[in-house]
Design a protein around this motif. Structure first.
Motif, PDB file in Angstrom:
ATOM      1  N   MET A   1       0.839  -1.179   0.000  1.00 59.15           N
ATOM      2  CA  MET A   1       0.000   0.000   0.000  1.00 59.15           C
ATOM      3  C   MET A   1       0.890   1.251   0.000  1.00 59.15           C
ATOM      4  N   THR A   2       0.591   2.203  -0.857  1.00 59.37           N
ATOM      5  CA  THR A   2       1.360   3.432  -0.972  1.00 59.37           C
ATOM      6  C   THR A   2       0.666   4.540  -0.199  1.00 59.37           C
ATOM      7  N   ASP A   3       1.457   5.312   0.551  1.00 61.36           N
ATOM      8  CA  ASP A   3       0.900   6.448   1.276  1.00 61.36           C
ATOM      9  C   ASP A   3       0.598   7.570   0.300  1.00 61.36           C
ATOM     10  N   THR A   4      -0.478   8.291   0.579  1.00 63.21           N
ATOM     11  CA  THR A   4      -0.762   9.513  -0.140  1.00 63.21           C
ATOM     12  C   THR A   4      -0.222  10.650   0.709  1.00 63.21           C
ATOM     13  N   LEU A   5       0.570  11.510   0.118  1.00 63.96           N
ATOM     14  CA  LEU A   5       1.180  12.603   0.860  1.00 63.96           C
ATOM     15  C   LEU A   5       0.381  13.883   0.699  1.00 63.96           C
ATOM     16  N   ALA A   6       0.577  14.794   1.612  1.00 61.30           N
ATOM     17  CA  ALA A   6      -0.202  16.025   1.706  1.00 61.30           C
ATOM     18  C   ALA A   6      -0.052  16.919   0.488  1.00 61.30           C
ATOM     19  N   SER A   7      -1.108  17.664   0.203  1.00 57.81           N
ATOM     20  CA  SER A   7      -1.061  18.709  -0.819  1.00 57.81           C
ATOM     21  C   SER A   7      -2.032  19.814  -0.416  1.00 57.81           C
ATOM     22  N   ALA A   8      -1.855  20.978  -1.013  1.00 55.19           N
ATOM     23  CA  ALA A   8      -2.740  22.115  -0.759  1.00 55.19           C
ATOM     24  C   ALA A   8      -2.848  22.932  -2.033  1.00 55.19           C
ATOM     25  N   LEU A  41      -0.666  24.660   3.585  1.00 53.82           N
ATOM     26  CA  LEU A  41      -0.533  23.219   3.806  1.00 53.82           C
ATOM     27  C   LEU A  41      -0.098  22.931   5.243  1.00 53.82           C
ATOM     28  N   THR A  42       0.914  23.654   5.723  1.00 52.27           N
ATOM     29  CA  THR A  42       1.407  23.384   7.080  1.00 52.27           C
ATOM     30  C   THR A  42       0.376  23.791   8.137  1.00 52.27           C
ATOM     31  N   ARG A  43      -0.383  24.861   7.891  1.00 54.00           N
ATOM     32  CA  ARG A  43      -1.464  25.239   8.822  1.00 54.00           C
ATOM     33  C   ARG A  43      -2.536  24.168   8.858  1.00 54.00           C
ATOM     34  N   GLU A  44      -2.958  23.716   7.653  1.00 52.05           N
ATOM     35  CA  GLU A  44      -4.009  22.694   7.572  1.00 52.05           C
ATOM     36  C   GLU A  44      -3.603  21.407   8.284  1.00 52.05           C
ATOM     37  N   ARG A  45      -2.315  21.091   8.271  1.00 52.91           N
ATOM     38  CA  ARG A  45      -1.816  19.853   8.883  1.00 52.91           C
ATOM     39  C   ARG A  45      -1.341  20.040  10.321  1.00 52.91           C
ATOM     40  N   GLY A  46      -1.421  21.268  10.853  1.00 54.92           N
ATOM     41  CA  GLY A  46      -1.043  21.518  12.237  1.00 54.92           C
ATOM     42  C   GLY A  46       0.444  21.413  12.515  1.00 54.92           C
ATOM     43  N   LEU A  47       1.275  21.796  11.546  1.00 53.85           N
ATOM     44  CA  LEU A  47       2.726  21.712  11.718  1.00 53.85           C
ATOM     45  C   LEU A  47       3.248  23.034  12.302  1.00 53.85           C
ATOM     46  N   ALA A 127      18.037  16.745  11.164  1.00 56.97           N
ATOM     47  CA  ALA A 127      17.501  15.779  12.117  1.00 56.97           C
ATOM     48  C   ALA A 127      16.228  15.182  11.534  1.00 56.97           C
ATOM     49  N   PRO A 128      15.833  14.008  11.983  1.00 56.06           N
ATOM     50  CA  PRO A 128      14.583  13.419  11.479  1.00 56.06           C
ATOM     51  C   PRO A 128      13.383  14.329  11.745  1.00 56.06           C
ATOM     52  N   TRP A 129      12.431  14.289  10.826  1.00 56.42           N
ATOM     53  CA  TRP A 129      11.176  15.008  11.016  1.00 56.42           C
ATOM     54  C   TRP A 129      10.498  14.467  12.261  1.00 56.42           C
ATOM     55  N   PRO A 130       9.803  15.318  13.018  1.00 59.83           N
ATOM     56  CA  PRO A 130       9.043  14.807  14.169  1.00 59.83           C
ATOM     57  C   PRO A 130       8.023  13.763  13.712  1.00 59.83           C
ATOM     58  N   ALA A 131       7.878  12.716  14.484  1.00 61.84           N
ATOM     59  CA  ALA A 131       6.985  11.609  14.111  1.00 61.84           C
ATOM     60  C   ALA A 131       5.551  12.082  13.890  1.00 61.84           C
ATOM     61  N   ASP A 132       5.066  13.025  14.722  1.00 62.68           N
ATOM     62  CA  ASP A 132       3.696  13.490  14.536  1.00 62.68           C
ATOM     63  C   ASP A 132       3.544  14.291  13.251  1.00 62.68           C
ATOM     64  N   TRP A 133       4.602  15.009  12.814  1.00 60.82           N
ATOM     65  CA  TRP A 133       4.542  15.716  11.535  1.00 60.82           C
ATOM     66  C   TRP A 133       4.468  14.712  10.379  1.00 60.82           C
ATOM     67  N   VAL A 134       5.275  13.664  10.450  1.00 58.35           N
ATOM     68  CA  VAL A 134       5.265  12.637   9.398  1.00 58.35           C
ATOM     69  C   VAL A 134       3.867  12.056   9.277  1.00 58.35           C
ATOM     70  N   GLU A 135       3.255  11.756  10.412  1.00 62.85           N
ATOM     71  CA  GLU A 135       1.903  11.194  10.417  1.00 62.85           C
ATOM     72  C   GLU A 135       0.900  12.164   9.790  1.00 62.85           C
ATOM     73  N   ARG A 136       1.022  13.453  10.117  1.00 56.81           N
ATOM     74  CA  ARG A 136       0.092  14.456   9.591  1.00 56.81           C
ATOM     75  C   ARG A 136       0.291  14.724   8.106  1.00 56.81           C
ATOM     76  N   LEU A 137       1.497  14.480   7.597  1.00 55.56           N
ATOM     77  CA  LEU A 137       1.767  14.699   6.182  1.00 55.56           C
ATOM     78  C   LEU A 137       1.322  13.528   5.306  1.00 55.56           C
ATOM     79  N   ARG A 138       1.032  12.413   5.938  1.00 54.61           N
ATOM     80  CA  ARG A 138       0.508  11.247   5.214  1.00 54.61           C
ATOM     81  C   ARG A 138      -1.017  11.248   5.344  1.00 54.61           C
ATOM     82  N   SER A 139      -1.707  11.252   4.217  1.00 54.58           N
ATOM     83  CA  SER A 139      -3.175  11.297   4.270  1.00 54.58           C
ATOM     84  C   SER A 139      -3.752   9.941   4.585  1.00 54.58           C
TER      85      SER A 139
END
Length: 139
Positions: A1-8, A41-47, A127-139
């Protein structure tokens, strides 16, 4: 299964400040339109706090058609790749129908940001992206 990534997508207008004396947009306007859409995009995803820790390390654009003072534009920014500490975006800027001319793609391109850890002394390091940001960027 492929993740769908965020867009705006953001609709705006070419203003006088975006143009030369002939009313044709400056190429730098594309960067402003893209960054405004990335901010949406970052506002919509809470980053919260994204921009101070995500500098651009590469930006490339193909300019395909002029945009004019007063013309409505639609800009779409999509996360194309989400790495451990970097992210690649693609974008398109479309000039909407204007003074009898049809809708046209004005620019397309891609850019890369890198996540920085600014918590320690000295120069920030990637540094690695914060885990919660990664989760929010994946739809």
């Amino acid at each position: 299964m492929t993740d769908t990534l965020a867009s705006a997508t953001l609709r705006s207008r070419i203003e006088w400040i975006d143009t030369d004396a002939a009313g044709i947009y400056h190429n730098s306007t594309v960067t402003r339109l893209v960054e405004s859409t990335e901010a949406a995009l970052t506002r919509e995803r809470g980053l919260e706090g994204y921009f101070p820790v995500a500098p651009r390390v590469r930006f490339e654009a193909d300019f395909e058609a002029p945009l004019f003072f007063g013309q409505e534009v639609t800009t779409t920014v999509s996360v194309a790749e989400l790495g451990t500490s970097s992210m690649t975006f693609t974008f398109e800027v479309w000039g909407e129908e204007f003074e009898g001319a049809p809708r046209v793609r004005a620019a397309k391109g891609r850019y890369v940001t890198v996540h920085l850890d600014r918590s320690g002394p000295g120069r920030p390091q990637s540094a690695p992206w914060p885990a919660d940001w990664v989760e929010r960027l994946r739809s």
